[in-house]
Design a protein around this motif. Structure first.
Motif, PDB file in Angstrom:
ATOM      1  N   MET A   1       0.809  -1.238   0.003  1.00 37.61           N
ATOM      2  CA  MET A   1       0.116  -0.138  -0.219  1.00 37.61           C
ATOM      3  C   MET A   1       0.815   1.220  -0.050  1.00 37.61           C
ATOM      4  O   MET A   1       2.111   1.247   0.029  1.00 37.61           O
ATOM      5  N   SER A   2       0.371   2.406  -0.258  1.00 38.78           N
ATOM      6  CA  SER A   2       0.973   3.551  -0.228  1.00 38.78           C
ATOM      7  C   SER A   2       1.236   4.362   1.087  1.00 38.78           C
ATOM      8  O   SER A   2       0.863   3.727   2.079  1.00 38.78           O
ATOM      9  N   PHE A   3       2.230   5.190   1.140  1.00 36.36           N
ATOM     10  CA  PHE A   3       2.439   6.001   2.271  1.00 36.36           C
ATOM     11  C   PHE A   3       1.202   6.600   2.857  1.00 36.36           C
ATOM     12  O   PHE A   3       1.004   6.869   4.119  1.00 36.36           O
ATOM     13  N   ALA A   4       0.498   7.150   2.107  1.00 32.52           N
ATOM     14  CA  ALA A   4      -0.888   7.721   2.537  1.00 32.52           C
ATOM     15  C   ALA A   4      -1.757   6.830   3.162  1.00 32.52           C
ATOM     16  O   ALA A   4      -2.272   7.027   4.092  1.00 32.52           O
ATOM     17  N   ASP A   5      -1.717   5.697   2.624  1.00 36.71           N
ATOM     18  CA  ASP A   5      -2.509   4.489   3.318  1.00 36.71           C
ATOM     19  C   ASP A   5      -2.063   4.036   4.758  1.00 36.71           C
ATOM     20  O   ASP A   5      -2.706   3.867   5.596  1.00 36.71           O
ATOM     21  N   ALA A   6      -0.542   4.169   4.869  1.00 40.46           N
ATOM     22  CA  ALA A   6       0.047   4.081   6.063  1.00 40.46           C
ATOM     23  C   ALA A   6      -0.205   4.847   7.114  1.00 40.46           C
ATOM     24  O   ALA A   6      -0.626   4.678   7.987  1.00 40.46           O
ATOM     25  N   LEU A   7      -0.476   6.419   6.532  1.00 44.47           N
ATOM     26  CA  LEU A   7      -0.500   7.227   7.613  1.00 44.47           C
ATOM     27  C   LEU A   7      -2.226   7.211   7.924  1.00 44.47           C
ATOM     28  O   LEU A   7      -2.307   7.199   9.238  1.00 44.47           O
ATOM     29  N   ALA A   9      -3.624   4.335   8.487  1.00 40.91           N
ATOM     30  CA  ALA A   9      -3.623   3.253   9.637  1.00 40.91           C
ATOM     31  C   ALA A   9      -2.968   3.772  10.717  1.00 40.91           C
ATOM     32  O   ALA A   9      -3.423   3.355  11.795  1.00 40.91           O
ATOM     33  N   LEU A  10      -1.921   4.520  10.580  1.00 41.07           N
ATOM     34  CA  LEU A  10      -1.312   4.941  11.706  1.00 41.07           C
ATOM     35  C   LEU A  10      -2.391   5.938  12.634  1.00 41.07           C
ATOM     36  O   LEU A  10      -2.646   5.758  13.862  1.00 41.07           O
ATOM     37  N   TRP A  11      -3.236   6.895  11.884  1.00 36.50           N
ATOM     38  CA  TRP A  11      -4.032   7.707  12.402  1.00 36.50           C
ATOM     39  C   TRP A  11      -5.412   6.970  13.077  1.00 36.50           C
ATOM     40  O   TRP A  11      -5.916   7.297  13.981  1.00 36.50           O
ATOM     41  N   GLY A  12      -5.671   5.674  12.588  1.00 39.87           N
ATOM     42  CA  GLY A  12      -6.256   4.412  13.191  1.00 39.87           C
ATOM     43  C   GLY A  12      -5.936   3.780  14.315  1.00 39.87           C
ATOM     44  O   GLY A  12      -6.481   2.847  14.711  1.00 39.87           O
ATOM     45  N   GLY A  13      -4.614   3.961  14.695  1.00 40.24           N
ATOM     46  CA  GLY A  13      -4.136   3.271  16.031  1.00 40.24           C
ATOM     47  C   GLY A  13      -3.184   2.029  15.393  1.00 40.24           C
ATOM     48  O   GLY A  13      -3.206   1.297  16.321  1.00 40.24           O
ATOM     49  N   LYS A  14      -3.202   1.735  14.221  1.00 37.39           N
ATOM     50  CA  LYS A  14      -2.465   0.454  13.724  1.00 37.39           C
ATOM     51  C   LYS A  14      -0.938   0.802  13.596  1.00 37.39           C
ATOM     52  O   LYS A  14      -0.598   1.926  13.688  1.00 37.39           O
ATOM     53  N   ARG A  15      -0.385  -0.390  13.758  1.00 38.16           N
ATOM     54  CA  ARG A  15       1.194  -0.278  13.430  1.00 38.16           C
ATOM     55  C   ARG A  15       1.362  -0.502  12.058  1.00 38.16           C
ATOM     56  O   ARG A  15       0.807  -1.292  11.528  1.00 38.16           O
ATOM     57  N   VAL A  16       2.557   0.111  11.403  1.00 43.20           N
ATOM     58  CA  VAL A  16       2.600  -0.097   9.992  1.00 43.20           C
ATOM     59  C   VAL A  16       4.381  -0.359   9.868  1.00 43.20           C
ATOM     60  O   VAL A  16       4.941  -0.037  10.893  1.00 43.20           O
ATOM     61  N   CYS A  17       4.318  -0.995   8.804  1.00 47.48           N
ATOM     62  CA  CYS A  17       5.997  -1.071   8.563  1.00 47.48           C
ATOM     63  C   CYS A  17       6.080  -1.436   6.988  1.00 47.48           C
ATOM     64  O   CYS A  17       5.133  -1.231   6.113  1.00 47.48           O
ATOM     65  N   ARG A  18       7.293  -1.298   6.213  1.00 46.41           N
ATOM     66  CA  ARG A  18       7.510  -1.555   4.834  1.00 46.41           C
ATOM     67  C   ARG A  18       8.311  -3.046   4.744  1.00 46.41           C
ATOM     68  O   ARG A  18       9.061  -3.465   5.495  1.00 46.41           O
ATOM     69  N   SER A  19       7.918  -3.505   3.764  1.00 43.16           N
ATOM     70  CA  SER A  19       8.153  -4.993   3.442  1.00 43.16           C
ATOM     71  C   SER A  19       9.727  -5.063   3.076  1.00 43.16           C
ATOM     72  O   SER A  19      10.618  -5.953   3.173  1.00 43.16           O
ATOM     73  N   LEU A  71       7.810   7.635  -1.173  1.00 37.34           N
ATOM     74  CA  LEU A  71       7.184   7.312  -2.438  1.00 37.34           C
ATOM     75  C   LEU A  71       7.117   5.506  -2.663  1.00 37.34           C
ATOM     76  O   LEU A  71       6.684   5.312  -3.544  1.00 37.34           O
ATOM     77  N   ALA A  72       7.476   4.990  -1.596  1.00 35.02           N
ATOM     78  CA  ALA A  72       7.171   3.502  -1.450  1.00 35.02           C
ATOM     79  C   ALA A  72       5.739   3.055  -1.661  1.00 35.02           C
ATOM     80  O   ALA A  72       4.953   3.593  -1.329  1.00 35.02           O
ATOM     81  N   SER A  73       5.716   1.841  -2.281  1.00 28.06           N
ATOM     82  CA  SER A  73       4.414   1.160  -2.302  1.00 28.06           C
ATOM     83  C   SER A  73       4.266  -0.042  -1.557  1.00 28.06           C
ATOM     84  O   SER A  73       3.477  -0.820  -1.630  1.00 28.06           O
ATOM     85  N   ASP A  74       5.396  -0.413  -0.578  1.00 26.85           N
ATOM     86  CA  ASP A  74       5.328  -1.661   0.096  1.00 26.85           C
ATOM     87  C   ASP A  74       4.915  -1.629   1.493  1.00 26.85           C
ATOM     88  O   ASP A  74       5.455  -2.436   2.330  1.00 26.85           O
ATOM     89  N   TRP A  75       4.242  -0.558   1.660  1.00 32.74           N
ATOM     90  CA  TRP A  75       3.727  -0.366   3.131  1.00 32.74           C
ATOM     91  C   TRP A  75       2.759  -1.426   3.700  1.00 32.74           C
ATOM     92  O   TRP A  75       1.679  -1.993   2.872  1.00 32.74           O
ATOM     93  N   GLU A  76       2.943  -1.994   4.749  1.00 30.91           N
ATOM     94  CA  GLU A  76       1.892  -3.000   5.317  1.00 30.91           C
ATOM     95  C   GLU A  76       1.400  -2.719   6.522  1.00 30.91           C
ATOM     96  O   GLU A  76       2.021  -1.919   7.442  1.00 30.91           O
ATOM     97  N   VAL A  77       0.180  -3.138   7.092  1.00 28.85           N
ATOM     98  CA  VAL A  77      -0.429  -2.901   8.237  1.00 28.85           C
ATOM     99  C   VAL A  77       0.029  -4.265   9.264  1.00 28.85           C
ATOM    100  O   VAL A  77      -0.379  -5.482   8.579  1.00 28.85           O
ATOM    101  N   LEU A  78       0.392  -3.977  10.205  1.00 30.56           N
ATOM    102  CA  LEU A  78       0.828  -5.204  11.246  1.00 30.56           C
ATOM    103  C   LEU A  78      -0.836  -5.210  12.106  1.00 30.56           C
ATOM    104  O   LEU A  78      -1.002  -4.494  12.900  1.00 30.56           O
TER     105      LEU A  78
END
Length: 79
Positions: A1-7, A9-19, A71-78
């Motif tokens: 997913m994109s960095f925007a999607d990761a943000l 997710a962070l605002w929703g209280g989730k943890r994120v990482c990049r593969s 600019l990465a597209s390898d973001w993931e929600v944990l």
């Protein structure tokens, strides 16, 4: 997913990482409510949110996105 999607997710209280991160077990978390030890220079200041990273060696530090991260597209929600 994109960095925007990761943000979002962070605002929703989730943890994120990049593969693509080299370090195992690294992730990000939005820190919104926290306290710091007493220091006279901090008295009366509002503590603002920040993004922290769990490091590969078990630490937790403030984190800033690089251009590559943004600019990465390898973001993931944990989960």
């Amino acid at each position: 997913m994109s960095f925007a999607d990761a943000l979002y997710a962070l605002w929703g209280g989730k943890r994120v990482c990049r593969s693509g991160w080299n370090g195992k077990g690294m992730w990000l978390l939005l820190i919104e409510n926290y306290q710091v030890g007493f220091h006279p220079d901090l008295e009366g200041l509002k503590m603002l949110p920040w993004t922290g990273m769990k490091t590969a060696d078990g630490g937790f530090v403030p984190w800033l996105a690089s251009q590559t991260d943004i600019l990465a597209s390898d973001w993931e929600v944990l989960e």
